[in-house]
Scaffold this active site. Structure first.
Site, mmCIF file in Angstrom:
data_model
loop_
_atom_site.group_PDB
_atom_site.id
_atom_site.type_symbol
_atom_site.label_atom_id
_atom_site.label_comp_id
_atom_site.label_asym_id
_atom_site.label_seq_id
_atom_site.Cartn_x
_atom_site.Cartn_y
_atom_site.Cartn_z
ATOM 1 N N ASP A 189 0.853 -1.206 0.000
ATOM 2 C CA ASP A 189 0.000 0.000 0.000
ATOM 3 C C ASP A 189 0.882 1.246 0.000
ATOM 4 O O ASP A 189 1.844 1.351 0.767
ATOM 5 C CB ASP A 189 -0.905 -0.024 1.246
ATOM 6 C CG ASP A 189 -1.933 1.099 1.230
ATOM 7 O OD1 ASP A 189 -3.129 0.798 1.023
ATOM 8 O OD2 ASP A 189 -1.539 2.268 1.413
ATOM 9 N N ILE A 190 0.547 2.176 -0.899
ATOM 10 C CA ILE A 190 1.337 3.406 -0.986
ATOM 11 C C ILE A 190 1.067 4.275 0.252
ATOM 12 O O ILE A 190 -0.076 4.392 0.688
ATOM 13 C CB ILE A 190 1.011 4.184 -2.276
ATOM 14 C CG1 ILE A 190 1.193 3.275 -3.502
ATOM 15 C CG2 ILE A 190 1.897 5.427 -2.395
ATOM 16 C CD1 ILE A 190 0.864 3.936 -4.829
ATOM 17 N N ASN A 197 -2.220 13.005 -3.797
ATOM 18 C CA ASN A 197 -3.253 13.453 -4.741
ATOM 19 C C ASN A 197 -3.683 14.884 -4.440
ATOM 20 O O ASN A 197 -3.837 15.700 -5.354
ATOM 21 C CB ASN A 197 -4.483 12.551 -4.641
ATOM 22 C CG ASN A 197 -4.391 11.355 -5.563
ATOM 23 O OD1 ASN A 197 -4.015 11.483 -6.717
ATOM 24 N ND2 ASN A 197 -4.717 10.191 -5.043
ATOM 25 N N ASP A 206 -2.013 9.361 -10.744
ATOM 26 C CA ASP A 206 -2.113 8.234 -11.688
ATOM 27 C C ASP A 206 -0.734 7.857 -12.245
ATOM 28 O O ASP A 206 -0.396 6.681 -12.372
ATOM 29 C CB ASP A 206 -3.045 8.596 -12.856
ATOM 30 C CG ASP A 206 -4.516 8.528 -12.456
ATOM 31 O OD1 ASP A 206 -4.795 8.159 -11.304
ATOM 32 O OD2 ASP A 206 -5.373 8.841 -13.305
ATOM 33 N N GLU A 233 -4.903 2.340 -4.392
ATOM 34 C CA GLU A 233 -3.431 2.467 -4.397
ATOM 35 C C GLU A 233 -2.806 1.266 -3.694
ATOM 36 O O GLU A 233 -1.792 1.377 -3.037
ATOM 37 C CB GLU A 233 -2.974 3.793 -3.762
ATOM 38 C CG GLU A 233 -3.886 4.348 -2.696
ATOM 39 C CD GLU A 233 -3.767 3.623 -1.357
ATOM 40 O OE1 GLU A 233 -4.605 2.720 -1.132
ATOM 41 O OE2 GLU A 233 -2.874 3.966 -0.559
HETATM 42 P P1 GH3 Z 1 -1.759 5.395 4.251
HETATM 43 O O1 GH3 Z 1 -0.343 5.828 4.345
HETATM 44 O O2 GH3 Z 1 -2.324 5.060 5.580
HETATM 45 O O3 GH3 Z 1 -1.945 4.287 3.284
HETATM 46 O O4 GH3 Z 1 -2.562 6.677 3.754
HETATM 47 P P2 GH3 Z 1 -3.182 6.927 2.318
HETATM 48 O O5 GH3 Z 1 -3.437 8.369 2.186
HETATM 49 O O6 GH3 Z 1 -2.304 6.325 1.263
HETATM 50 O O7 GH3 Z 1 -4.474 6.050 2.396
HETATM 51 P P3 GH3 Z 1 -5.998 6.391 2.127
HETATM 52 O O8 GH3 Z 1 -6.671 5.065 2.103
HETATM 53 O O9 GH3 Z 1 -6.478 7.414 3.114
HETATM 54 O O10 GH3 Z 1 -6.037 7.049 0.697
HETATM 55 C C1 GH3 Z 1 -5.805 6.343 -0.450
HETATM 56 C C2 GH3 Z 1 -5.774 7.326 -1.585
HETATM 57 O O11 GH3 Z 1 -5.490 6.679 -2.839
HETATM 58 C C3 GH3 Z 1 -7.083 8.039 -1.765
HETATM 59 C C4 GH3 Z 1 -7.385 7.941 -3.223
HETATM 60 O O12 GH3 Z 1 -7.705 9.192 -3.764
HETATM 61 C C5 GH3 Z 1 -6.104 7.448 -3.846
HETATM 62 N N1 GH3 Z 1 -6.367 6.626 -5.019
HETATM 63 C C6 GH3 Z 1 -6.984 5.421 -5.083
HETATM 64 N N2 GH3 Z 1 -7.082 5.005 -6.367
HETATM 65 C C7 GH3 Z 1 -6.501 5.974 -7.137
HETATM 66 C C8 GH3 Z 1 -6.290 6.136 -8.544
HETATM 67 O O13 GH3 Z 1 -6.670 5.304 -9.367
HETATM 68 N N3 GH3 Z 1 -5.658 7.245 -8.957
HETATM 69 C C9 GH3 Z 1 -5.225 8.196 -8.081
HETATM 70 N N4 GH3 Z 1 -4.592 9.259 -8.553
HETATM 71 N N5 GH3 Z 1 -5.421 8.077 -6.760
HETATM 72 C C10 GH3 Z 1 -6.045 6.992 -6.279
HETATM 73 MG MG MG Z 2 -2.159 4.188 1.218
HETATM 74 MG MG MG Z 3 -4.974 1.893 0.918
#
Ligand code: GH3
Ligand code: MG
Ligand code: MG
Length: 317
Positions: A189-190, A197, A206, A233
């Site tokens: 997980d990122i 974003n 993306d 992500e």
């Molecule tokens: P954590 O370190 O705890 O993982 O925090 P986080 O911010 O990475 O985790 P969170 O689950 O709060 O947010 C995940 C984010 O990933 C929110 C969402 O906008 C972004 N995301 C998910 N799918 C995509 C995508 O296809 N493209 C883009 N640009 N962003 C995405």
């Molecule tokens: Mg994350």
């Molecule tokens: Mg996540």
């Protein structure tokens, strides 16, 4: 015989970037028509030969050619029977078959088409007609192959999609159970990606997702290893025949490979994008479709996040 345009209209790009010739299986007794056909196809395609129906069926199963040219008069069984068996076997049913017959019997043509032949050629063969009909079928085969590949891939990142991951995990879990081997999975997980974003925009987000997916894919070593986008992500990895120690070692290399991309992220502790990874391994002989081991990997991912992110958490060996 010569023909003006190449038969294989599409040289397929293999995953490693090298163009690959399409393959045509010719099921026919040796005669002048067979020689003609080989001469005509050979510069543009890989031609495989089978001199009997039984050999043809076996080679079709084994080599999965893009197209089959099938002579109605094969020594051991009728061409109709060969076609029927090709269509009855899931491993060969989707391969296009062009029938080649000596006589111009309309009832033969009808029967072949009803049995599922894609097209029909009559001897003596005419070079331009063979070239045109073979080229048309090979183009369709190339298109079908590309669609099949795309069905397994995630459009944004180019790695496997969730559905392909679920199917592969189920297959690999059963294989591991049968082979009494261990299988490891990882959830990736990122870190702080929502902030990324918010700060840099969704389009940059993306691009980062794509770059990270490709870095993970490049870091996987064995052909049976799989990287998939599990959602948002998050990525998931399957590492067949891999115990806890090696799985964690690989996960750490992948974590470092992502960090080495140095994608700037002012909102992250590391000042660039990083990933957290949770790893888990099946017990020898463990039953099930993989949900249990995936759940354990997810728990370890949670621990990696809680432990400060940009780290790997696995199980004791
Ligand atoms: P954590 O370190 O705890 O993982 O925090 P986080 O911010 O990475 O985790 P969170 O689950 O709060 O947010 C995940 C984010 O990933 C929110 C969402 O906008 C972004 N995301 C998910 N799918 C995509 C995508 O296809 N493209 C883009 N640009 N962003 C995405
Ligand atoms: Mg994350
Ligand atoms: Mg996540």
């Amino acid at each position: 015989m010569s023909h003006p345009t190449p038969i294989a209209a599409t040289a397929l790009a293999a995953p490693d970037g090298e163009a690959e010739l399409q393959t045509v299986l010719l099921i026919a007794d040796a005669d002048t028509s067979r020689e003609q056909a080989v001469e005509l196809l050979e510069p543009d395609c890989t031609v495989l030969l089978a001199a009997s129906g039984a050999e043809g069926l076996e080679r079709a199963r084994l080599h999965q050619p893009d197209l089959i040219l099938l002579d109605l008069l094969v020594p051991d069984m009728t061409g109709f029977e060969v076609l029927r068996r090709l269509k009855a076997d899931v491993r060969t049913a989707a391969i296009a078959v062009i029938f080649v017959t000596g006589q111009d019997h309309p009832e033969d043509e009808e029967r072949c088409l009803l049995l599922g032949a894609a097209d029909f050629l009559t001897k003596p063969l005419s070079a331009p007609v063979v070239a045109a009909r073979v080229a048309a079928q090979l183009q369709l085969a190339a298109y079908r192959r590309r669609v099949a590949q795309m069905e397994h891939l995630d459009g944004l990142t180019g790695v496997s999609n969730r559905r392909h991951f679920d199917e592969t995990l189920a297959v690999e879990c059963h294989r591991a159970q049968r082979a009494q081997s261990r299988l490891s999975v990882a959830m990736v997980d990122i870190d702080f990606f929502k902030q990324y974003n918010d700060r840099y925009g969704h389009a940059r987000g993306d691009e980062a997702l794509h770059a990270i997916a490709q870095a993970l894919a490049a870091g996987m070593r064995r052909p049976a290893d799989l990287v998939a986008r599990h959602g948002g992500e998050e990525f998931a990895l399957i590492m067949p025949d891999t115990g806890p120690a090696n799985a964690q070692k690989l996960a750490n290399l992948l974590r470092e490979a992502v960090a080495a991309l140095q994608i700037p992220h002012a909102g992250s502790k590391a000042a660039h994008l990083t990933v957290s990874i949770g790893v888990a391994t099946t017990e020898v002989g463990e039953d099930g479709e993989g949900e249990a081991v995936l759940k354990r990997a997810d728990k370890n991912l949670f621990r990696a996040k809680a432990g400060g992110r940009n780290m790997v958490v696995g199980e004791a060996s």
